[in-house]
Design a protein around this motif. Structure first.
Motif, mmCIF file in Angstrom:
data_model
loop_
_atom_site.group_PDB
_atom_site.id
_atom_site.type_symbol
_atom_site.label_atom_id
_atom_site.label_comp_id
_atom_site.label_asym_id
_atom_site.label_seq_id
_atom_site.Cartn_x
_atom_site.Cartn_y
_atom_site.Cartn_z
ATOM 1 N N UNK A 1 21.022 -60.215 -96.986
ATOM 2 C CA UNK A 1 21.120 -58.823 -96.559
ATOM 3 C C UNK A 1 20.580 -57.906 -97.649
ATOM 4 N N UNK A 2 20.306 -56.668 -97.268
ATOM 5 C CA UNK A 2 19.824 -55.648 -98.211
ATOM 6 C C UNK A 2 18.526 -56.051 -98.902
ATOM 7 N N UNK A 3 17.710 -56.852 -98.238
ATOM 8 C CA UNK A 3 16.461 -57.287 -98.851
ATOM 9 C C UNK A 3 15.519 -56.112 -99.106
ATOM 10 N N UNK A 4 15.476 -55.200 -98.167
ATOM 11 C CA UNK A 4 14.589 -54.050 -98.333
ATOM 12 C C UNK A 4 15.030 -53.183 -99.510
ATOM 13 N N UNK A 5 16.339 -53.047 -99.672
ATOM 14 C CA UNK A 5 16.871 -52.271 -100.794
ATOM 15 C C UNK A 5 16.542 -52.935 -102.124
ATOM 16 N N UNK A 6 16.693 -54.255 -102.172
ATOM 17 C CA UNK A 6 16.391 -55.003 -103.392
ATOM 18 C C UNK A 6 14.900 -54.928 -103.715
ATOM 19 N N UNK A 7 14.062 -55.024 -102.693
ATOM 20 C CA UNK A 7 12.621 -54.930 -102.912
ATOM 21 C C UNK A 7 12.251 -53.541 -103.406
ATOM 22 N N UNK A 8 12.924 -52.524 -102.890
ATOM 23 C CA UNK A 8 12.680 -51.156 -103.352
ATOM 24 C C UNK A 8 13.050 -51.027 -104.826
ATOM 25 N N UNK A 9 14.129 -51.698 -105.223
ATOM 26 C CA UNK A 9 14.537 -51.681 -106.629
ATOM 27 C C UNK A 9 13.482 -52.336 -107.511
ATOM 28 N N UNK A 10 12.951 -53.460 -107.046
ATOM 29 C CA UNK A 10 11.913 -54.165 -107.801
ATOM 30 C C UNK A 10 10.719 -53.247 -108.036
ATOM 31 N N UNK A 11 10.268 -52.595 -106.994
ATOM 32 C CA UNK A 11 9.094 -51.730 -107.087
ATOM 33 C C UNK A 11 9.371 -50.485 -107.924
ATOM 34 N N UNK A 12 10.597 -49.977 -107.843
ATOM 35 C CA UNK A 12 10.961 -48.801 -108.636
ATOM 36 C C UNK A 12 10.903 -49.119 -110.120
ATOM 37 N N UNK A 13 11.449 -50.255 -110.503
ATOM 38 C CA UNK A 13 11.419 -50.663 -111.909
ATOM 39 C C UNK A 13 9.994 -50.934 -112.374
ATOM 40 N N UNK A 14 9.180 -51.495 -111.494
ATOM 41 C CA UNK A 14 7.783 -51.751 -111.845
ATOM 42 C C UNK A 14 7.027 -50.450 -112.072
ATOM 43 N N UNK A 15 7.273 -49.478 -111.214
ATOM 44 C CA UNK A 15 6.622 -48.177 -111.362
ATOM 45 C C UNK A 15 7.049 -47.503 -112.665
ATOM 46 N N UNK A 16 8.317 -47.656 -113.006
ATOM 47 C CA UNK A 16 8.822 -47.090 -114.257
ATOM 48 C C UNK A 16 8.159 -47.761 -115.450
ATOM 49 N N UNK A 17 7.940 -49.066 -115.357
ATOM 50 C CA UNK A 17 7.286 -49.805 -116.448
ATOM 51 C C UNK A 17 5.861 -49.301 -116.654
ATOM 52 N N UNK A 18 5.151 -49.077 -115.554
ATOM 53 C CA UNK A 18 3.776 -48.576 -115.638
ATOM 54 C C UNK A 18 3.750 -47.191 -116.278
ATOM 55 N N UNK A 19 4.699 -46.343 -115.906
ATOM 56 C CA UNK A 19 4.780 -44.998 -116.476
ATOM 57 C C UNK A 19 5.029 -45.058 -117.979
ATOM 58 N N UNK A 20 5.951 -45.919 -118.390
ATOM 59 C CA UNK A 20 6.256 -46.057 -119.821
ATOM 60 C C UNK A 20 5.043 -46.566 -120.595
ATOM 61 N N UNK A 21 4.312 -47.493 -120.006
ATOM 62 C CA UNK A 21 3.125 -48.031 -120.672
ATOM 63 C C UNK A 21 2.052 -46.951 -120.833
ATOM 64 N N UNK A 22 1.885 -46.140 -119.791
ATOM 65 C CA UNK A 22 0.894 -45.064 -119.857
ATOM 66 C C UNK A 22 1.291 -44.014 -120.893
ATOM 67 N N UNK A 23 2.580 -43.769 -121.015
ATOM 68 C CA UNK A 23 3.083 -42.768 -121.953
ATOM 69 C C UNK A 23 2.822 -43.182 -123.396
ATOM 70 N N UNK A 24 2.644 -44.458 -123.611
ATOM 71 C CA UNK A 24 2.416 -44.986 -124.963
ATOM 72 C C UNK A 24 1.239 -44.307 -125.651
#
Length: 203
Positions: free
Chosen positions: A140-163
């Protein structure tokens, strides 16, 4: 050899696998690709064709063919693990810049900011990997978990760009700039590839 090894097309000598993985961790070279059955390596190659940097994707992930087999989720986990390892290496490379002679106060501040950004990116990637772990086997909640995965990935990309944002308007030597940019570019490409694989994952 047991019956399970005879029926598994991706099984091979476990000792050889462990030794070669250690070599890969140290040198990031795809030494296992030629030893894994084509069923596994072809799966990775086909999957990597959907990423932004397919050649890098295959080079970095083909060593994991024996463990990934033909599992899309397994491939995403491997992509995240490779990216985290590369980010840690980048953190080490950037941190060593502070030990160079002649580093100015401005450069030291820029390096410090980048170290913090990469560290945050690593934390984001770890959270994404953790969410992927929860996704595997979830009923259950697979869509929510997948959204979490993508949210963290997007945050990682933002942090890398900020470098590299700290370069703007600052007097930074070419050596410091190039070292940071090249290191950041490496993990940025791997992160982009990992996100592409995740975006193509059917849950």
């Amino acid at each position: 050899m047991g019956a399970s090894n005879l029926t598994n097309p991706c099984s091979y000598n476990i000792i050889t696998f462990l030794i070669t993985v250690l070599v890969f961790i140290s040198h990031m070279k795809p030494t296992l690709a030629s030893k894994a059955p084509k069923t596994c390596t072809n799966f990775i190659k086909t999957s990597c064709n959907s990423t932004t940097y397919p050649s890098l994707c295959y080079k970095s992930l083909s060593p994991y063919a024996p463990s990934v087999k033909t599992s899309p989720k397994g491939l995403c986990n491997a992509a995240l693990s490779v990216t985290i390892r590369a980010a840690r290496n980048t953190l080490s490379v950037v941190s060593k810049l502070t030990e160079q002679k002649g580093i100015t106060h401005t450069e030291a501040a820029t390096i410090k900011d980048c170290i913090e950004n990469v560290g945050d990116s690593i934390d984001d990637l770890k959270q994404s990997l953790k969410a992927m772990g929860s996704l595997i086997g979830a009923k259950a909640d697979k869509e929510s978990l997948m959204a979490d995965v993508k949210t963290w990935m997007s945050a990682a990309i933002t942090d890398e760009d900020t470098c590299t944002d700290g370069f703007a308007g600052r007097n930074i030597s070419p050596t410091v700039k190039n070292t940071i940019r090249n290191s950041k570019l490496g993990i940025a490409k791997l992160t982009s590839n990992a996100l592409s694989l995740i975006n193509h994952l059917n849950i």
